[in-house]
Design an enzyme around this catalytic site. Structure first.
Site, PDB file in Angstrom:
ATOM      1  N   LYS A  26      45.855 -23.792 -24.861  1.00  0.00           N
ATOM      2  CA  LYS A  26      44.947 -22.642 -24.809  1.00  0.00           C
ATOM      3  C   LYS A  26      45.730 -21.381 -24.415  1.00  0.00           C
ATOM      4  O   LYS A  26      45.600 -20.350 -25.030  1.00  0.00           O
ATOM      5  CB  LYS A  26      43.826 -22.944 -23.812  1.00  0.00           C
ATOM      6  CG  LYS A  26      42.808 -21.854 -23.678  1.00  0.00           C
ATOM      7  CD  LYS A  26      41.666 -22.284 -22.778  1.00  0.00           C
ATOM      8  CE  LYS A  26      40.826 -21.096 -22.404  1.00  0.00           C
ATOM      9  NZ  LYS A  26      39.715 -21.449 -21.522  1.00  0.00           N
ATOM     10  N   GLY A  35      39.352 -25.609 -21.216  1.00  0.00           N
ATOM     11  CA  GLY A  35      40.295 -26.625 -21.699  1.00  0.00           C
ATOM     12  C   GLY A  35      39.694 -28.021 -21.742  1.00  0.00           C
ATOM     13  O   GLY A  35      39.801 -28.734 -22.743  1.00  0.00           O
ATOM     14  N   ARG A  36      39.014 -28.424 -20.658  1.00  0.00           N
ATOM     15  CA  ARG A  36      38.504 -29.800 -20.604  1.00  0.00           C
ATOM     16  C   ARG A  36      37.218 -29.994 -21.401  1.00  0.00           C
ATOM     17  O   ARG A  36      36.688 -31.087 -21.458  1.00  0.00           O
ATOM     18  CB  ARG A  36      38.326 -30.233 -19.147  1.00  0.00           C
ATOM     19  CG  ARG A  36      37.534 -29.289 -18.273  1.00  0.00           C
ATOM     20  CD  ARG A  36      37.712 -29.629 -16.793  1.00  0.00           C
ATOM     21  NE  ARG A  36      37.047 -28.664 -15.934  1.00  0.00           N
ATOM     22  CZ  ARG A  36      37.586 -27.530 -15.507  1.00  0.00           C
ATOM     23  NH1 ARG A  36      38.815 -27.211 -15.876  1.00  0.00           N
ATOM     24  NH2 ARG A  36      36.921 -26.713 -14.712  1.00  0.00           N
ATOM     25  N   GLU A  43      38.257 -32.084 -12.258  1.00  0.00           N
ATOM     26  CA  GLU A  43      38.760 -30.711 -12.322  1.00  0.00           C
ATOM     27  C   GLU A  43      37.583 -29.728 -12.253  1.00  0.00           C
ATOM     28  O   GLU A  43      37.730 -28.610 -11.772  1.00  0.00           O
ATOM     29  CB  GLU A  43      39.591 -30.491 -13.599  1.00  0.00           C
ATOM     30  CG  GLU A  43      40.463 -29.250 -13.553  1.00  0.00           C
ATOM     31  CD  GLU A  43      41.505 -29.187 -14.662  1.00  0.00           C
ATOM     32  OE1 GLU A  43      42.661 -29.572 -14.435  1.00  0.00           O
ATOM     33  OE2 GLU A  43      41.158 -28.735 -15.766  1.00  0.00           O
ATOM     34  N   LYS A  98      51.990 -25.784  -9.377  1.00  0.00           N
ATOM     35  CA  LYS A  98      52.757 -25.234 -10.511  1.00  0.00           C
ATOM     36  C   LYS A  98      53.715 -24.146 -10.014  1.00  0.00           C
ATOM     37  O   LYS A  98      54.879 -24.108 -10.378  1.00  0.00           O
ATOM     38  CB  LYS A  98      51.816 -24.593 -11.534  1.00  0.00           C
ATOM     39  CG  LYS A  98      51.019 -25.544 -12.393  1.00  0.00           C
ATOM     40  CD  LYS A  98      50.307 -24.729 -13.480  1.00  0.00           C
ATOM     41  CE  LYS A  98      49.125 -25.458 -14.075  1.00  0.00           C
ATOM     42  NZ  LYS A  98      48.320 -24.648 -14.985  1.00  0.00           N
TER      43      LYS A  98
HETATM   44  O1  F6P Z   1      46.084 -28.408 -15.414  1.00  0.00           O
HETATM   45  C1  F6P Z   1      45.395 -27.241 -15.556  1.00  0.00           C
HETATM   46  C2  F6P Z   1      45.100 -26.859 -16.968  1.00  0.00           C
HETATM   47  O2  F6P Z   1      44.881 -25.481 -16.956  1.00  0.00           O
HETATM   48  C3  F6P Z   1      43.902 -27.591 -17.560  1.00  0.00           C
HETATM   49  O3  F6P Z   1      42.700 -27.081 -17.162  1.00  0.00           O
HETATM   50  C4  F6P Z   1      44.176 -27.429 -19.011  1.00  0.00           C
HETATM   51  O4  F6P Z   1      43.377 -28.282 -19.765  1.00  0.00           O
HETATM   52  C5  F6P Z   1      45.652 -27.747 -19.056  1.00  0.00           C
HETATM   53  O5  F6P Z   1      46.151 -27.145 -17.870  1.00  0.00           O
HETATM   54  C6  F6P Z   1      46.402 -27.280 -20.270  1.00  0.00           C
HETATM   55  O6  F6P Z   1      46.347 -25.919 -20.454  1.00  0.00           O
HETATM   56  P1  F6P Z   1      46.736 -25.242 -21.814  1.00  0.00           P
HETATM   57  O7  F6P Z   1      45.824 -25.730 -22.874  1.00  0.00           O
HETATM   58  O8  F6P Z   1      46.609 -23.776 -21.587  1.00  0.00           O
HETATM   59  O9  F6P Z   1      48.166 -25.631 -22.140  1.00  0.00           O
END
Ligand code: F6P
Length: 547
Positions: free
Chosen positions: A209, A269-270, A355, A514
């Site tokens: 995303k 995302g989820r 989450e 992170k």
């Molecule tokens: O681990 C946190 C997170 O932001 C999730 O909510 C998300 O699904 C995942 O990282 C991946 O994020 P991205 O799709 O931006 O790579």
């Protein structure tokens, strides 16, 4: 407009539920069944191809009425209408939560911040359809003109777990393409997968995303470099596509504009497998099946939006969860699908649920004074029966469990299916009724054990029962029924979040680790010993660098 902020513990219903708990907490469910012959009928909802029996739970009609009262006092109705009208309910990120818009087969106008998102939703769905048909139909080929045989989804979290779970669950419906998932930044993960691939016939789908996620960008870069050992820079356009909201970053990575599938910040995302994040699903099972998955979810959306709360599956399941979590002080919930296809379902739900609702600050910015998100875990039955069921049956912890089963097997092997389902049904019966001392003694007497042996063994063979289960029995595993099941849990998450007065759609809790990892990564690559951390962290770093 924001969701209301109501501390659930200040409601009348909450207080009534507290005193009500005292009156029923030591009662055995089996007595309620004996007293009320209609209990099971009254506590079962049949909807479409779903049969949901929630009668084997430590609650009565009075409990349910009080919980429905709680839902009223926190104004769940109003929250649902905000959810379905594109309001900025993800307030801490300033975003709407509109994944439901992705699965409306009629593309009815859906406004997010004054803009109808449906034309764009439809355009991207057409793009997914076209692309899928070209790859599956072998019109698109690799750089040596061979058709694709393998798809690799590169993503993590919501950009991995949803698509991976669905592709695995729907493998019965898959076509000739083999789909792989690379997620972990552990280099051994990507290298194990690369080992199996032919660069000439592999299509890579980079899903992120934000397009800033360390794991995904590292894996994508490693894979791109590997690919360039065989193909040229120009060939990348034939083998790499991306799904993201961050078009500029995707282009920087070297992906051609026509190979970018957009998504939007109003899709969390989820909750994104319904968007182009589900491209690997569409490639694996075909676009029509992908559409069926979406339409199943849409049917659950309609049910959730329109059904009275006492007949509303996501609402009932959420109220049950709140009851155990906040009144019985239960810490976890088991998800037990009696289908090997749903092997990854609990893992997927861990992100979706934990989450979302693993939060401790309420919608007014105050620390909550009650429990929120439950711990989710589970494995398919019958395997799990031979692993951790002992603890559920005879351990000291109360673990409500969702038993998810399908009446028909996909290959139609009746012998196996009857064995599987007899276990599915028997386990909930055993957990409900248990086995009394009298039953144990009589069984041991039948086995001709001595008085002494019976006395010694009896305590270990008693099952107290009274262990809660909910049965979700679905006719058959299809893309559509899977869509309904996933959406059922998505809405359950929403209802719980509303009652707990938290923001379910941000995930700030993943940020700190992170950030610190970035600092430590830098330190790993400079000479000298780090002294900036706590003593334990300094020592671990020093030891790691010395190896
Ligand atoms: O681990 C946190 C997170 O932001 C999730 O909510 C998300 O699904 C995942 O990282 C991946 O994020 P991205 O799709 O931006 O790579």
């Amino acid at each position: 407009m924001a969701l209301k902020s109501i501390n659930p513990t200040t409601t009348k219903a909450w207080n009534s539920l507290k005193s009500h708990l005292e009156t029923i907490k030591n009662e055995h469910m089996s007595h309620w069944f004996a007293q009320d012959k209609e209990r099971a009928d009254k506590m079962t909802i049949q909807w479409d191809d779903f049969y949901v029996d929630y009668s084997k739970n430590r609650w009565t009609h009075e409990t349910i009425d009080l919980l429905l009262q709680l839902a009223k006092e926190v104004d769940l109705k109003n929250a649902i209408s905000k959810y379905f009208s594109g309001d900025i309910i993800n307030q801490t990120e300033g975003r709407a939560v509109a994944h439901v818009a992705l699965r409306d087969p009629n593309y009815v106008d859906f406004f997010v911040e004054g803009e109808n998102v449906m034309p764009e939703v439809k355009r991207v769905k057409d793009q997914i359809k076209q692309f899928t048909e070209n790859v599956v139909g072998q019109k698109f080929k690799g750089f040596t003109d061979k058709p694709f045989t393998d798809i690799v989804n590169i993503g993590i979290g919501g950009s991995d777990l949803g698509p991976a779970m669905v592709v695995d669950s729907l493998q019965y419906y898959k076509n000739h393409l083999t789909t792989h998932f690379v997620s972990n930044v552990d280099g051994d993960h990507v290298n194990e997968i690369l080992k199996k691939l032919n660069p000439e016939t592999t299509l890579f789908v980079i899903v992120s995303k934000t397009f800033t996620t360390q794991e995904t960008l590292s894996n994508a870069t490693t894979i791109k470099n590997w690919f360039l050992n065989y193909g040229s820079q120009e060939d990348i356009a034939k083998h790499f596509v991306a799904v993201s909201t961050n078009i500029a970053k995707v282009k920087d990575f070297g992906i051609a504009e026509h190979n970018i599938f957009p998504m939007w910040d109003w899709v969390g995302g989820r909750f994104s497998l319904w968007s182009a994040v589900g491209l690997s699903i569409s490639l694996s099972v075909g676009y029509e099946n992908f559409e069926s998955l979406l339409s199943g979810a849409n049917k659950m959306d309609e049910h959730f939006k329109n059904e009275e709360f006492d007949q509303n599956l996501p609402v009932i399941l959420a109220l049950l969860s709140v009851w155990y979590n906040n009144f019985f002080n239960v810490e976890s919930q088991a998800i037990l699908p009696y289908s090997q296809y749903l092997n990854q379902f609990a893992t997927y739900l861990q992100q979706a649920i934990m989450e979302s609702n693993g939060k401790s600050v309420d919608r007014s910015g105050n620390k909550v004074n009650y429990q929120t998100g439950t711990i989710i875990w589970g494995e398919p039955g019958t395997n799990s029966q031979h692993a951790f069921f002992q603890l559920i049956h005879q351990g000291t912890k109360l673990i409500p469990a969702d038993f998810i089963g399908f009446a028909k097997s996909l290959y139609g092997d009746k012998d196996h299916q009857d064995k599987l389902m007899s276990n599915f049904i028997a386990q909930t019966e055993a957990l409900l009724n248990g086995k009394t001392k009298e039953q144990v003694v009589s069984e041991l007497q039948d086995q001709k054990l001595s008085e002494e042996e019976i006395k010694q063994l009896t305590p270990y063979k008693i099952f107290e029962g009274n262990k809660p289960t909910t049965t979700i029995l679905i006719k058959k595993l299809t893309p559509e029924s899977l869509g309904k099941l996933i959406a059922l849990y998505e809405h359950k998450i929403f209802v719980e979040g509303v009652i707990w007065n938290i923001f379910s759609y941000d995930q700030y809790g993943v940020e700190l680790g992170k950030q610190l990892a970035n600092t430590i990564l830098k330190e790993l690559n400079v000479d000298g010993v780090a002294t900036e951390h706590d003593a334990s962290t300094n020592n671990i770093l020093k030891y790691y660098k010395s190896l």
